[in-house]
Design a protein around this motif. Sequence first.
Motif, PDB file in Angstrom:
ATOM      1  N   GLU A 216    -101.044   1.223 -83.206  1.00 15.06           N
ATOM      2  CA  GLU A 216     -99.819   1.999 -83.410  1.00 15.06           C
ATOM      3  C   GLU A 216     -99.360   1.945 -84.863  1.00 15.06           C
ATOM      4  O   GLU A 216     -98.958   2.948 -85.434  1.00 15.06           O
ATOM      5  N   ALA A 217     -99.438   0.759 -85.462  1.00 10.62           N
ATOM      6  CA  ALA A 217     -99.037   0.613 -86.866  1.00 10.62           C
ATOM      7  C   ALA A 217     -99.964   1.425 -87.762  1.00 10.62           C
ATOM      8  O   ALA A 217     -99.516   2.079 -88.699  1.00 10.62           O
ATOM      9  N   ARG A 218    -101.264   1.382 -87.474  1.00 11.67           N
ATOM     10  CA  ARG A 218    -102.219   2.154 -88.260  1.00 11.67           C
ATOM     11  C   ARG A 218    -101.940   3.645 -88.119  1.00 11.67           C
ATOM     12  O   ARG A 218    -101.965   4.399 -89.088  1.00 11.67           O
ATOM     13  N   ALA A 219    -101.655   4.077 -86.898  1.00  7.07           N
ATOM     14  CA  ALA A 219    -101.383   5.498 -86.655  1.00  7.07           C
ATOM     15  C   ALA A 219    -100.128   5.946 -87.402  1.00  7.07           C
ATOM     16  O   ALA A 219    -100.103   7.040 -87.979  1.00  7.07           O
ATOM     17  N   ARG A 220     -99.081   5.103 -87.408  1.00  2.00           N
ATOM     18  CA  ARG A 220     -97.848   5.454 -88.136  1.00  2.00           C
ATOM     19  C   ARG A 220     -98.097   5.541 -89.638  1.00  2.00           C
ATOM     20  O   ARG A 220     -97.622   6.451 -90.308  1.00  2.00           O
ATOM     21  N   THR A 221     -98.843   4.574 -90.157  1.00  2.00           N
ATOM     22  CA  THR A 221     -99.150   4.575 -91.592  1.00  2.00           C
ATOM     23  C   THR A 221     -99.982   5.799 -91.961  1.00  2.00           C
ATOM     24  O   THR A 221     -99.686   6.490 -92.941  1.00  2.00           O
ATOM     25  N   LEU A 222    -101.003   6.084 -91.174  1.00  2.00           N
ATOM     26  CA  LEU A 222    -101.862   7.237 -91.445  1.00  2.00           C
ATOM     27  C   LEU A 222    -101.068   8.542 -91.359  1.00  2.00           C
ATOM     28  O   LEU A 222    -101.225   9.422 -92.205  1.00  2.00           O
ATOM     29  N   ALA A 223    -100.174   8.659 -90.368  1.00  2.00           N
ATOM     30  CA  ALA A 223     -99.351   9.865 -90.238  1.00  2.00           C
ATOM     31  C   ALA A 223     -98.450  10.041 -91.461  1.00  2.00           C
ATOM     32  O   ALA A 223     -98.316  11.152 -91.994  1.00  2.00           O
ATOM     33  N   HIS A 224     -97.852   8.952 -91.921  1.00  2.00           N
ATOM     34  CA  HIS A 224     -96.988   9.025 -93.103  1.00  2.00           C
ATOM     35  C   HIS A 224     -97.792   9.443 -94.338  1.00  2.00           C
ATOM     36  O   HIS A 224     -97.377  10.321 -95.095  1.00  2.00           O
ATOM     37  N   PHE A 225     -98.943   8.810 -94.527  1.00  2.00           N
ATOM     38  CA  PHE A 225     -99.784   9.145 -95.678  1.00  2.00           C
ATOM     39  C   PHE A 225    -100.313  10.570 -95.586  1.00  2.00           C
ATOM     40  O   PHE A 225    -100.410  11.265 -96.593  1.00  2.00           O
ATOM     41  N   ARG A 226    -100.661  11.029 -94.398  1.00  2.00           N
ATOM     42  CA  ARG A 226    -101.135  12.419 -94.239  1.00  2.00           C
ATOM     43  C   ARG A 226    -100.049  13.407 -94.623  1.00  2.00           C
ATOM     44  O   ARG A 226    -100.316  14.407 -95.298  1.00  2.00           O
ATOM     45  N   GLU A 227     -98.824  13.148 -94.179  1.00  2.00           N
ATOM     46  CA  GLU A 227     -97.714  14.031 -94.514  1.00  2.00           C
ATOM     47  C   GLU A 227     -97.489  14.047 -96.027  1.00  2.00           C
ATOM     48  O   GLU A 227     -97.284  15.093 -96.625  1.00  2.00           O
ATOM     49  N   PHE A 228     -97.556  12.887 -96.650  1.00  2.00           N
ATOM     50  CA  PHE A 228     -97.356  12.787 -98.094  1.00  2.00           C
ATOM     51  C   PHE A 228     -98.433  13.573 -98.837  1.00  2.00           C
ATOM     52  O   PHE A 228     -98.132  14.350 -99.745  1.00  2.00           O
ATOM     53  N   THR A 229     -99.700  13.393 -98.466  1.00  2.94           N
ATOM     54  CA  THR A 229    -100.786  14.084 -99.168  1.00  2.94           C
ATOM     55  C   THR A 229    -100.783  15.584 -98.895  1.00  2.94           C
ATOM     56  O   THR A 229    -101.184  16.368 -99.759  1.00  2.94           O
ATOM     57  N   ALA A 230    -100.325  15.978 -97.718  1.00  2.05           N
ATOM     58  CA  ALA A 230    -100.309  17.407 -97.382  1.00  2.05           C
ATOM     59  C   ALA A 230     -99.217  18.165 -98.120  1.00  2.05           C
ATOM     60  O   ALA A 230     -99.329  19.372 -98.337  1.00  2.05           O
ATOM     61  N   THR A 231     -98.165  17.467 -98.519  1.00  2.00           N
ATOM     62  CA  THR A 231     -97.023  18.139 -99.137  1.00  2.00           C
ATOM     63  C   THR A 231     -96.911  17.907-100.638  1.00  2.00           C
ATOM     64  O   THR A 231     -95.940  18.344-101.261  1.00  2.00           O
ATOM     65  N   ARG A 232     -97.894  17.239-101.223  1.00  2.00           N
ATOM     66  CA  ARG A 232     -97.895  16.989-102.661  1.00  2.00           C
ATOM     67  C   ARG A 232     -99.268  17.269-103.255  1.00  2.00           C
ATOM     68  O   ARG A 232    -100.261  17.232-102.554  1.00  2.00           O
ATOM     69  N   VAL A 233     -99.310  17.497-104.559  1.00  2.00           N
ATOM     70  CA  VAL A 233    -100.547  17.846-105.246  1.00  2.00           C
ATOM     71  C   VAL A 233    -101.074  16.645-106.018  1.00  2.00           C
ATOM     72  O   VAL A 233    -100.307  15.881-106.597  1.00  2.00           O
ATOM     73  N   GLY A 234    -102.392  16.494-106.032  1.00  2.00           N
ATOM     74  CA  GLY A 234    -103.034  15.487-106.865  1.00  2.00           C
ATOM     75  C   GLY A 234    -102.750  14.052-106.462  1.00  2.00           C
ATOM     76  O   GLY A 234    -102.556  13.190-107.320  1.00  2.00           O
ATOM     77  N   VAL A 235    -102.725  13.764-105.185  1.00  2.00           N
ATOM     78  CA  VAL A 235    -102.393  12.417-104.704  1.00  2.00           C
ATOM     79  C   VAL A 235    -103.571  11.460-104.896  1.00  2.00           C
ATOM     80  O   VAL A 235    -104.715  11.805-104.619  1.00  2.00           O
ATOM     81  N   GLU A 236    -103.261  10.259-105.389  1.00  2.00           N
ATOM     82  CA  GLU A 236    -104.240   9.189-105.563  1.00  2.00           C
ATOM     83  C   GLU A 236    -103.687   7.928-104.913  1.00  2.00           C
ATOM     84  O   GLU A 236    -102.476   7.753-104.822  1.00  2.00           O
ATOM     85  N   ALA A 237    -104.581   7.056-104.459  1.00  2.00           N
ATOM     86  CA  ALA A 237    -104.175   5.805-103.814  1.00  2.00           C
ATOM     87  C   ALA A 237    -104.425   4.632-104.757  1.00  2.00           C
ATOM     88  O   ALA A 237    -105.391   4.630-105.516  1.00  2.00           O
ATOM     89  N   TYR A 238    -103.548   3.637-104.673  1.00  2.00           N
ATOM     90  CA  TYR A 238    -103.676   2.416-105.463  1.00  2.00           C
ATOM     91  C   TYR A 238    -103.503   1.218-104.534  1.00  2.00           C
ATOM     92  O   TYR A 238    -102.512   1.134-103.799  1.00  2.00           O
TER      93      TYR A 238
END
Length: 105
Positions: free
Chosen positions: A17-39
């Motif tokens: 569940e925690a992984r799914a919440r984190t992935l959903a949040h990150f997916r929303e962030f990457t879908a609504t912004r340009v040029g996303v990189e992870a650190y």
Amino acid sequence: MRLFSRRKRNDGLGTKEARARTLAHFREFTATRVGVEAYIEPPTAHDPHTMVLVARTGEWTRRRVPDVREARALAGELQIPIYDVHLTGYPASMRRWSAANRRRA
């Protein structure tokens, strides 16, 4: 309550569940912004590993991840590049965005 308990706390980092919440949040962030990189950020005395996503504008978000392997797996699923903060540092755009938004608050 013991001050120095030997029992590990269960903060849910490894749960599906925690992984799914984190992935959903990150997916929303990457879908609504340009040029996303992870650190990947190293663990501290109080927090486990964390992963920060930074958009080209400097806007960013941070979530806990259980370990480096899981962070790399998440970045792979999101199809974004991933860097180690110890090796690259944070992008200048992130510092500018944070400074500008700190003044507004």
